[in-house]
Each structure stands twice: as C-alpha cells, then as structure tokens.
Design a protein around this motif. Structure first.
Motif, PDB file in Angstrom:
ATOM      1  N   SER A 233       0.831  -1.206   0.000  1.00 34.04           N
ATOM      2  CA  SER A 233       0.000   0.000   0.000  1.00 34.04           C
ATOM      3  C   SER A 233       0.866   1.257   0.000  1.00 34.04           C
ATOM      4  O   SER A 233       0.530   2.258  -0.657  1.00 34.04           O
ATOM      5  CB  SER A 233      -0.928  -0.003   1.218  1.00 34.04           C
ATOM      6  OG  SER A 233      -1.795  -1.115   1.203  1.00 34.04           O
ATOM      7  N   ALA A 234       1.991   1.207   0.729  1.00 32.32           N
ATOM      8  CA  ALA A 234       2.905   2.357   0.745  1.00 32.32           C
ATOM      9  C   ALA A 234       3.483   2.589  -0.649  1.00 32.32           C
ATOM     10  O   ALA A 234       3.581   3.744  -1.115  1.00 32.32           O
ATOM     11  CB  ALA A 234       4.023   2.128   1.759  1.00 32.32           C
ATOM     12  N   TRP A 235       3.884   1.505  -1.322  1.00 37.59           N
ATOM     13  CA  TRP A 235       4.415   1.647  -2.676  1.00 37.59           C
ATOM     14  C   TRP A 235       3.333   2.165  -3.636  1.00 37.59           C
ATOM     15  O   TRP A 235       3.613   2.998  -4.504  1.00 37.59           O
ATOM     16  CB  TRP A 235       4.961   0.316  -3.171  1.00 37.59           C
ATOM     17  CG  TRP A 235       5.404   0.359  -4.601  1.00 37.59           C
ATOM     18  CD1 TRP A 235       4.835  -0.232  -5.682  1.00 37.59           C
ATOM     19  CD2 TRP A 235       6.525   1.097  -5.105  1.00 37.59           C
ATOM     20  NE1 TRP A 235       5.509   0.060  -6.829  1.00 37.59           N
ATOM     21  CE2 TRP A 235       6.570   0.875  -6.503  1.00 37.59           C
ATOM     22  CE3 TRP A 235       7.488   1.901  -4.517  1.00 37.59           C
ATOM     23  CZ2 TRP A 235       7.547   1.444  -7.317  1.00 37.59           C
ATOM     24  CZ3 TRP A 235       8.464   2.467  -5.324  1.00 37.59           C
ATOM     25  CH2 TRP A 235       8.492   2.242  -6.708  1.00 37.59           C
ATOM     26  N   GLY A 236       2.084   1.688  -3.431  1.00 34.88           N
ATOM     27  CA  GLY A 236       0.995   2.179  -4.269  1.00 34.88           C
ATOM     28  C   GLY A 236       0.773   3.666  -4.065  1.00 34.88           C
ATOM     29  O   GLY A 236       0.429   4.400  -5.016  1.00 34.88           O
ATOM     30  N   THR A 237       0.948   4.151  -2.823  1.00 35.91           N
ATOM     31  CA  THR A 237       0.786   5.585  -2.540  1.00 35.91           C
ATOM     32  C   THR A 237       1.903   6.388  -3.184  1.00 35.91           C
ATOM     33  O   THR A 237       1.668   7.443  -3.792  1.00 35.91           O
ATOM     34  CB  THR A 237       0.781   5.812  -1.012  1.00 35.91           C
ATOM     35  OG1 THR A 237      -0.311   5.091  -0.442  1.00 35.91           O
ATOM     36  CG2 THR A 237       0.633   7.286  -0.688  1.00 35.91           C
ATOM     37  N   ILE A 238       3.137   5.885  -3.075  1.00 41.13           N
ATOM     38  CA  ILE A 238       4.290   6.612  -3.625  1.00 41.13           C
ATOM     39  C   ILE A 238       4.249   6.626  -5.147  1.00 41.13           C
ATOM     40  O   ILE A 238       4.494   7.669  -5.790  1.00 41.13           O
ATOM     41  CB  ILE A 238       5.598   5.971  -3.123  1.00 41.13           C
ATOM     42  CG1 ILE A 238       5.716   6.130  -1.609  1.00 41.13           C
ATOM     43  CG2 ILE A 238       6.808   6.578  -3.824  1.00 41.13           C
ATOM     44  CD1 ILE A 238       6.837   5.325  -0.988  1.00 41.13           C
ATOM     45  N   SER A 239       3.919   5.469  -5.736  1.00 38.89           N
ATOM     46  CA  SER A 239       3.936   5.367  -7.196  1.00 38.89           C
ATOM     47  C   SER A 239       2.607   5.751  -7.839  1.00 38.89           C
ATOM     48  O   SER A 239       2.503   5.804  -9.067  1.00 38.89           O
ATOM     49  CB  SER A 239       4.300   3.937  -7.611  1.00 38.89           C
ATOM     50  OG  SER A 239       3.298   3.035  -7.163  1.00 38.89           O
ATOM     51  N   ASN A 240       1.576   5.969  -6.983  1.00 37.25           N
ATOM     52  CA  ASN A 240       0.243   6.312  -7.474  1.00 37.25           C
ATOM     53  C   ASN A 240      -0.307   5.241  -8.411  1.00 37.25           C
ATOM     54  O   ASN A 240      -0.892   5.529  -9.458  1.00 37.25           O
ATOM     55  CB  ASN A 240       0.252   7.669  -8.183  1.00 37.25           C
ATOM     56  CG  ASN A 240      -1.152   8.236  -8.334  1.00 37.25           C
ATOM     57  OD1 ASN A 240      -2.043   7.910  -7.555  1.00 37.25           O
ATOM     58  ND2 ASN A 240      -1.361   9.065  -9.346  1.00 37.25           N
ATOM     59  N   SER A 241      -0.111   3.966  -8.021  1.00 34.43           N
ATOM     60  CA  SER A 241      -0.622   2.867  -8.835  1.00 34.43           C
ATOM     61  C   SER A 241      -0.898   1.667  -7.931  1.00 34.43           C
ATOM     62  O   SER A 241      -0.282   1.514  -6.880  1.00 34.43           O
ATOM     63  CB  SER A 241       0.399   2.474  -9.909  1.00 34.43           C
ATOM     64  OG  SER A 241       1.597   2.029  -9.310  1.00 34.43           O
ATOM     65  N   GLY A 242      -1.824   0.811  -8.344  1.00 39.09           N
ATOM     66  CA  GLY A 242      -2.094  -0.409  -7.600  1.00 39.09           C
ATOM     67  C   GLY A 242      -3.132  -0.219  -6.500  1.00 39.09           C
ATOM     68  O   GLY A 242      -3.635   0.879  -6.261  1.00 39.09           O
ATOM     69  N   GLU A 243      -3.420  -1.323  -5.813  1.00 41.89           N
ATOM     70  CA  GLU A 243      -4.402  -1.320  -4.737  1.00 41.89           C
ATOM     71  C   GLU A 243      -3.780  -0.780  -3.446  1.00 41.89           C
ATOM     72  O   GLU A 243      -2.601  -0.972  -3.175  1.00 41.89           O
ATOM     73  CB  GLU A 243      -4.930  -2.740  -4.485  1.00 41.89           C
ATOM     74  CG  GLU A 243      -5.637  -3.363  -5.676  1.00 41.89           C
ATOM     75  CD  GLU A 243      -7.005  -2.744  -5.910  1.00 41.89           C
ATOM     76  OE1 GLU A 243      -7.532  -2.094  -4.986  1.00 41.89           O
ATOM     77  OE2 GLU A 243      -7.539  -2.895  -7.029  1.00 41.89           O
ATOM     78  N   ILE A 244      -4.637  -0.133  -2.632  1.00 44.61           N
ATOM     79  CA  ILE A 244      -4.186   0.420  -1.348  1.00 44.61           C
ATOM     80  C   ILE A 244      -5.143  -0.042  -0.256  1.00 44.61           C
ATOM     81  O   ILE A 244      -6.354   0.200  -0.336  1.00 44.61           O
ATOM     82  CB  ILE A 244      -4.109   1.957  -1.400  1.00 44.61           C
ATOM     83  CG1 ILE A 244      -3.045   2.378  -2.415  1.00 44.61           C
ATOM     84  CG2 ILE A 244      -3.823   2.539  -0.019  1.00 44.61           C
ATOM     85  CD1 ILE A 244      -2.988   3.865  -2.657  1.00 44.61           C
ATOM     86  N   TYR A 245      -4.596  -0.724   0.763  1.00 50.13           N
ATOM     87  CA  TYR A 245      -5.420  -1.303   1.829  1.00 50.13           C
ATOM     88  C   TYR A 245      -4.910  -0.893   3.214  1.00 50.13           C
ATOM     89  O   TYR A 245      -4.725  -1.735   4.100  1.00 50.13           O
ATOM     90  CB  TYR A 245      -5.424  -2.832   1.713  1.00 50.13           C
ATOM     91  CG  TYR A 245      -6.294  -3.369   0.608  1.00 50.13           C
ATOM     92  CD1 TYR A 245      -7.674  -3.404   0.745  1.00 50.13           C
ATOM     93  CD2 TYR A 245      -5.728  -3.840  -0.566  1.00 50.13           C
ATOM     94  CE1 TYR A 245      -8.476  -3.908  -0.271  1.00 50.13           C
ATOM     95  CE2 TYR A 245      -6.519  -4.336  -1.588  1.00 50.13           C
ATOM     96  CZ  TYR A 245      -7.895  -4.373  -1.430  1.00 50.13           C
ATOM     97  OH  TYR A 245      -8.685  -4.868  -2.442  1.00 50.13           O
ATOM     98  N   PHE A 246      -4.673   0.390   3.412  1.00 43.12           N
ATOM     99  CA  PHE A 246      -4.241   0.830   4.742  1.00 43.12           C
ATOM    100  C   PHE A 246      -5.297   0.529   5.809  1.00 43.12           C
ATOM    101  O   PHE A 246      -4.978   0.204   6.942  1.00 43.12           O
ATOM    102  CB  PHE A 246      -3.934   2.330   4.728  1.00 43.12           C
ATOM    103  CG  PHE A 246      -2.668   2.681   4.018  1.00 43.12           C
ATOM    104  CD1 PHE A 246      -1.465   2.123   4.409  1.00 43.12           C
ATOM    105  CD2 PHE A 246      -2.672   3.571   2.950  1.00 43.12           C
ATOM    106  CE1 PHE A 246      -0.281   2.448   3.754  1.00 43.12           C
ATOM    107  CE2 PHE A 246      -1.507   3.904   2.288  1.00 43.12           C
ATOM    108  CZ  PHE A 246      -0.305   3.334   2.686  1.00 43.12           C
ATOM    109  N   GLU A 247      -6.567   0.648   5.437  1.00 45.54           N
ATOM    110  CA  GLU A 247      -7.629   0.381   6.419  1.00 45.54           C
ATOM    111  C   GLU A 247      -7.629  -1.080   6.843  1.00 45.54           C
ATOM    112  O   GLU A 247      -7.933  -1.411   7.999  1.00 45.54           O
ATOM    113  CB  GLU A 247      -8.997   0.777   5.844  1.00 45.54           C
ATOM    114  CG  GLU A 247      -9.628  -0.169   4.853  1.00 45.54           C
ATOM    115  CD  GLU A 247      -8.931  -0.163   3.490  1.00 45.54           C
ATOM    116  OE1 GLU A 247      -9.179  -1.084   2.700  1.00 45.54           O
ATOM    117  OE2 GLU A 247      -8.134   0.772   3.229  1.00 45.54           O
ATOM    118  N   SER A 248      -7.253  -1.997   5.935  1.00 45.97           N
ATOM    119  CA  SER A 248      -7.194  -3.412   6.293  1.00 45.97           C
ATOM    120  C   SER A 248      -6.046  -3.697   7.249  1.00 45.97           C
ATOM    121  O   SER A 248      -6.167  -4.507   8.174  1.00 45.97           O
ATOM    122  CB  SER A 248      -7.038  -4.261   5.031  1.00 45.97           C
ATOM    123  OG  SER A 248      -8.176  -4.139   4.201  1.00 45.97           O
ATOM    124  N   VAL A 249      -4.906  -3.016   7.044  1.00 48.39           N
ATOM    125  CA  VAL A 249      -3.765  -3.181   7.951  1.00 48.39           C
ATOM    126  C   VAL A 249      -4.154  -2.745   9.360  1.00 48.39           C
ATOM    127  O   VAL A 249      -3.939  -3.460  10.340  1.00 48.39           O
ATOM    128  CB  VAL A 249      -2.546  -2.365   7.462  1.00 48.39           C
ATOM    129  CG1 VAL A 249      -1.401  -2.490   8.464  1.00 48.39           C
ATOM    130  CG2 VAL A 249      -2.100  -2.832   6.098  1.00 48.39           C
TER     131      VAL A 249
END
Length: 763
Positions: A233-249
């Motif tokens: 999710s951190a990589w998705g935030t930095i690269s602005n791509s992919g799935e992000i599941y911070f709420e699941s963590v």
C-alpha cells in the motif's frame, strides 16, 4: 542516613579527608553501563540461598520454582519455552501454563544455577522472574496497560483511516479529483505507520523469536500479512498505482489485538480463582515466645515449631496445629463451604482461613512456601501444563497448519500471477490473514483453564489435566468404605478383655500403638492416655506392630495375630484385636457412621457400575453397602488384592474411577484410570490421586464427572468451529472472493467466538 551502609561509607570518606573531592568537582564521575550491570546483578542475586528460600522448594534432590513469564501470547510460546529449556543440561522438568503465564521448573542446582535458567529465557525472548502473587499481578497489569495502549492507538487510527477509505470507496465525498485522492492516501499512510510500527510490534517480536529458534508460530503469517499489505500500500501511494489497503492493515492489527486482549483477560480471570488464594494470606503474624511475649513478624519468615497467636476475626498466616483454644474457622477459601468448622486442641488449621470467633495459639507446621495454599497452586500449575490429548493434537495441528497455509499461499500466488497478476498479491495476503490459526490454538487451553478454575470453586483440585480425557469414558466407579463412604469417626462401642488384663491397660496399650497410624480407626483411641510403644510399623491390610517393654505388640484384624486363640474367643473379623507378647489382651468393637450425602452420590451415579472395595470385615462392608444400595461388594481385601482387581477390570477394557482416602488406598489410586482422594485423605493418598477433594462433600465427585463431560463438549465445539471456519474460509480466500478487510473480520470473530464459548464454563 538511610541505612548503616550509607553511614559507614560517609564516615570512611570524612575520616580519610576525601570530602574535598565532592566539594570541588565540576561534574559527576563517569558511570558504566548501568542497565547491563543491574541486569547481571539482579540475575546473580537469585543464586543466593537466602533469596531462594522464599520461593524455591528443595526436596533434597531437585529444586522447583514457579516463574512468571512475560511475553507469552499463545500455546506456541509455551511449546517453544519447554522445548528450548529441556535442551539445557540440569533442567529435569519444565511445564508452562500459558493461561496463567507461569512456568514450573525442576532443576539440579549442582549442574545449573537459577540465574542461568532466567538468562536462557531472556535469550529466547521472554522476561522471567520468580512468581510472587503481588509481582505477578503487577506483571499482568503491565501487560494489560501495554495491550490497551496498542489497542487505543490502533483503534483511533483505524477510525480515521476507515473514514477516509469509506469515502474513497463509496464516493461519500462526491467527485474527488486525483490530487485529493493522493492526499487521502498519504494521510492514510501517515496514520497507519505508527499502528504498524508500535501496535503490531508484539507480533513481529514473537515471529522473530520463533524463527531464531527454527520453529514456526502463527505470528509469522500475521507478520507477513501486516508488512506485505503495508509495504504494498505504501508503494501504491508513492507510485500512485495499484491497490491500497491501509484500512485493512489497521483493522487487522486492531481486531487481532482485541482478540488477544480478550484471551489475555479470560486466562487471567480463570487463573485468578486459584491464584487469589494468596490475597487471603496476611503479611504479618503475632509470634509468641517462651515468656508469652508477643512480637509482630513477617508471615513468610515463620518456621516450623514456632508459636503464633491468632485472635478472633484474624486470618491464619500459615498452616499449623492448635496448641490451645477453640472456636469456629471459615475455610471457604479452600473448600468453597461457607459453614464454619469447629477447631479444638490438636486440630489442623491452614493459612488463609479465617478465625471466626475463637482465640488460638498455633504451632507452625510448615513455612509459608510449603503451606497448603502454595501446594494447591503448584499442583494446579502442573495440571494446566499437563495437556490432554486434544490440546496436544491442537498444538501439533496448528504448527502443521501454518506450514500448509504458507505452502497454499505460495501456490495460490503463483497460480494467480499466471492468471491475473494484479490480484495475485492481495489474494495471498487474504489467505494469510483469514486462515491465521488463533482459534485452533485457543480451542483446548481456553476451555481447560476455565473448567479447572471452576472445579477449584467446588474444592476440587485437579492434579492432571489429561484426566479430562478419561473421565467421560468411565464405566466403573470403585469406592473404599472407611473414611470415604463413612465418616471415619470411629468410637469404641465394646471391649472384651482376656488373660486377666485390665481394661485401662488394654486401652492405653492400644492408644500407644494406634497413635502412629493415620487410619481412621486409630482416632477411636486418640482421646485416651497412651503407653510408650516403640518401633511401630504398618502391616498393610492387617494392622500395626511395635515393641512395648521389650515385648511385641500387635493390633489389627485376625490376620495380624501370631497366637493360637482359645475356643472361647469370638472370632469376629469385624473386631480389632490386641496382642502383647504371647497373650491376647483385648478385642475392641468399633462403630462408624455413613456420610449423609453418600446415598445421594450413589443415586446420581446409578448409570455406572458401582463397587465397594474394602479391607474391612464382611459384616461391616455388606451392612454399609446394603444401606447405600451398592450390590457389588468385595471385603477383606489387601492393597495388593484391590490393585489386582482393578487391573483385572482394566484388562477387559473397563475404565475405572477409584475413590479413596487412606494409605492402603495409595497403590489402588495410582493404578486406576482416574482417582479421587476425599476430604481428610492421607498425604500418600493425595500424592497418588489425580483429583484431591478439599471438602468432604461427596456430591462434588458428580460435579467433577459432569464438568469433564462439559469440557469435552466445549473442546469439540471449539475445534469444530475452528476447523469448520478454516475449511470454509480457505477455499473462498484461494478463489479470490475475500478482500483483506473481509479476511480480517472473519479471523478475529472466529477467535472471539472460541474464547467466549470457553469462558461460559465459569458461570
């Protein structure tokens, strides 16, 4: 000065003219590594005999100690500690009670020092210290506060991250441009980071300790899931791509911490029922010297043979024997019975019981660490660490299950990578989260701890937890007669004198030899003055023999006699015969009374094969059996014959429960599948028994049987739930039907269901 040591140092400095150093120095002297020195000193201090005296039990061949262990989170921790310490030379036995966070260690002091044992535990990642009730409670509170801090942080951050995630998922904030979405993702990253680093730290520490020792526990899959989701999710935030599941963590850590905390509280609640016996022990006692001078001393410093005064309303600080005084004593903390018990001279009293209305002078029997309360707690710790088959299977299954899950996760990742690469990682994460075997590991220990704690409330002390496996299969219940079904309070109803001896001589001689016996019949003679009989020994199944005025003296049934009886003697095997030298001195007829609740117990156990196995005469045994409704009666049986009878039943596949109380019952109690020592059983009988009754209520035997059946049912329910949940959730996770947050909720609920179901046994 605070102490003589400080005064001595100050005087030495002044006398040697060194005070100017302190007057003119510009900065404090350099110090070494205080923490290291403090740790080493504190561990080495445990090797001193004076310090060990308070919490170490030494039987002459081995030493035993109970340790409070911080950092235990699941059954895998207990398994890890046991396996690692058993590799250490000098350790004879290690039994970890995960529920109470305590370990009982037996070791050879000549091979291994106590400080080395504690240092070994520190090395594998667990902080240990000798168990003391106050410190153990403080340790629990420290862990609880740590849990609450981590839960509080993760809960607060989860709410914030979930609010942003729901807005993004369902468009609550309306049309959101990409810049605002990225901003929300960065805020979520900022809020999630402390949750991962602080709240989840306990899982990573457990996983690392497990890997260091080349084993696997559930926290490995938990740690992989947390860091995998967070980093992706951190990589998705930095690269602005992919799935992000911070709420699941955040939700995963939050709900997992809640389930661990509930388990932590449930274990503590169950262990408190027994451990809280310590809160009844007073800190001080009133010691009385030879001049009747009264001094207040610490209870833990009292030694056998010393005399103390216990006034009305006070609590007995240690175990002892009443030297003078009489009154009622409340023993409810031991037996669960609220009715006070009358105590007179020569009566035994126990630490933690309450003096209701008498004034007693007590002779101390045992040090505080050897008191009945401490013995009870040590036995319970061993019982809870002595796992039944279901617990062993569950622990083994959970370890293999972790390996299987990791393999399935890897294979699923590869399959999804070939089919739909962008979902492969999240499917793998969902599998790891959903199938965390928390519920499987909790299924047995949570139920077992609750059941044993509940039995303690009924005055039933379980020494071996694996009897829970056997009791539901019991088909035959065997009772001893004297002291078990009867009160064991004998009185002399008739005396027949022979060869011209006087009645007073016969009674004094009988009392002189019977004072060395723990058999209930001996109490019939205890109120009389006693002759000085020497070299007394027990003849099992027959009676006693000794020496009086250089002549052999024998007392017991007909088999103990070595003289030819005249024809005028009534050969009644229900009587007690006394022989001195070559003369028959007397024949005593004694009577006993059946316990008031014996018939009620027999009625409740009517669905089982009931047997009375007695060493008493046919007349007495058949009379008692007939009045209780027991049809199968065996009498005049020696301990060897009793044991042979039980072994004969066992050879036919019969599961036998033996209930007894005397020295003669010890071999039979040890040989039965399950054994119960009743109320005032001898020490030997208690050592041989699996369950010790601290109260004379026979109906509690039915409580033990009923509770064992309930525990087995609870364990089956918990195992069925845990296995059924994983069997259902694993295919769904592999098929990609679960998102990480769904897996989080399912895993947490499965653990909570198991804990709540087990705690219901405490009601």
């Amino acid at each position: 000065m605070c102490c003589p040591g400080c005064q001595a140092v100050a005087e030495a400095i002044v006398n040697n003219g060194l005070e100017d150093y302190y007057r003119f120095r510009t900065q404090f002297a350099d110090k070494g590594d205080e923490k290291l020195t403090e740790t080493l000193d504190s561990l080495q201090a445990y090797d001193h005999a004076e310090i060990q005296q308070e919490f170490v039990v030494d039987d002459g061949t081995q030493k035993q100690i109970q340790l409070t262990i911080e950092g235990i989170s699941c059954a895998a921790c207990g398994w890890l500690i046991e396996k690692q310490l058993l590799k250490t030379p000098g350790i004879k036995r290690i039994a970890v009670n995960v529920s109470a966070r305590r370990a009982t260690v037996n070791w050879n002091d000549s091979e291994l020092k106590l400080s080395e044992i504690i240092r070994k535990l520190e090395f594998i990642g667990y902080h240990a210290l000798p168990f003391q009730a106050d410190e153990h409670e403080a340790s629990f509170l420290r862990e609880s506060r740590s849990f609450l801090k981590r839960i509080g942080l993760s809960g607060l951050m989860t709410m914030q991250v979930m609010m942003l995630a729901i807005g993004l998922y369902f468009g609550i904030f309306g049309s959101i441009d990409d810049v605002t979405k990225r901003f929300f993702h960065w805020v979520s990253l900022l809020l999630t980071t402390p949750v991962v680093l602080y709240s989840g730290f306990t899982f990573y520490r457990s996983a690392v300790n497990s890997l260091k020792l080349r084993t696997l526990n559930m926290d490995i899959s938990v740690s992989i899931a947390i860091w995998g989701t967070y980093l992706a999710s951190a990589w998705g935030t930095i690269s602005n791509s992919g799935e992000i599941y911070f709420e699941s963590v955040c939700m995963f850590i939050f709900l997992l911490l809640i389930s661990r905390f509930l388990e932590h509280r449930a274990r503590h609640q169950a262990s408190l029922i027994s451990a809280n016996m310590f809160k009844y022990i007073p800190l001080t006692a009133t010691q009385v010297d030879e001049n009747n001078k009264q001094t207040s001393v610490l209870a833990k410093h009292l030694l056998p043979g010393q005399t103390i005064l216990v006034k009305p309303g006070e609590t007995f600080p240690v175990d002892g024997v009443v030297k003078s005084g009489s009154g009622n004593v409340d023993e409810s903390m031991l037996t669960g019975e609220s009715e006070p018990i009358q105590k007179n001279i020569h009566s035994q009293v126990y630490g933690g019981t309450i003096n209701v209305n008498g004034s007693f002078v007590i002779e101390v029997m045992n040090e505080l660490k050897l008191s009945l309360v401490n013995k009870i707690l040590r036995l319970q710790e061993l019982a809870l660490s002595d796992k039944p088959k279901a617990a062993v299977y569950a622990d083994t299954a959970s370890r293999y299950f972790i390996i299987i899950v990791l393999i399935i996760t890897l294979l699923s990742y590869i399959a999804w990578w070939m089919y739909q690469p962008d979902r492969a990682f999240w499917v793998a994460i969902s599998i790891l989260v959903a199938t965390c075997p928390c519920a499987l590991s909790l299924a047995t220990p949570s139920a077992l701890t609750s059941a044993i704690a509940k039995l303690n409330q009924y005055g039933l002390l379980v020494k071996r937890a694996n009897v829970i496996d056997v009791i539901p299969e019991i088909t035959t219940v065997i009772f001893d007669k004297t002291g078990t079904l009867t009160q064991g309070h004998f009185s002399i109803s008739n005396i027949e004198i022979f060869n011209g001896y006087s009645e007073s001589f016969a009674i004094e001689l009988a009392a002189g030899i019977e004072q060395y016996s723990q058999h209930p019949i001996a109490k019939a003679f205890s109120q009389n003055s006693a002759a000085s009989v020497e070299q007394v020994s027990t003849v099992p199944g027959k009676g006693l023999q000794g020496l009086y005025q250089e002549k052999a003296v024998r007392i017991g049934n007909l088999d103990i006699l070595s003289v030819q009886l005249p024809s005028c003697v009534d050969l009644d095997d229900a009587r007690i015969y006394l022989q001195w030298g070559n003369d028959l001195v007397a024949a005593f007829t004694v009577k006993d009374v059946i316990k008031t609740d014996a018939k009620q117990l027999v009625s409740k156990l009517s669905n089982k094969n009931l047997v009375m196995l007695s060493g008493d005469a046919e007349k007495n045994a058949t009379s008692v059996a007939a009045s209780l409704g027991i049809t199968n009666v065996l009498f005049r049986k020696s301990p060897e014959q009793k044991l042979a009878y039980i072994q004969g039943l066992q050879s036919q596949g019969t599961k036998v429960l033996m209930v007894g109380d005397g020295i003669n019952d010890a071999p039979v109690l040890a040989g039965a599948d399950v054994s119960i020592a009743v109320g005032d059983a001898s020490d030997m009988a208690k050592r041989s028994a699996d369950i010790i009754m601290l109260t004379p209520k026979l109906e509690n035997i039915d409580v033990a049987i009923s509770m064992a059946i309930k525990v087995r049912a609870k364990i089956k329910q918990n195992m069925a739930w845990a296995i059924g949940y994983n069997a259902l959730i694993l295919p769904l996770a592999v098929a990609g039907y679960l998102t990480p947050w769904m897996a989080v909720v399912g895993m947490s609920l499965s653990s909570i269901v198991v804990v709540v179901n087990s705690v219901r046994l405490l009601r």
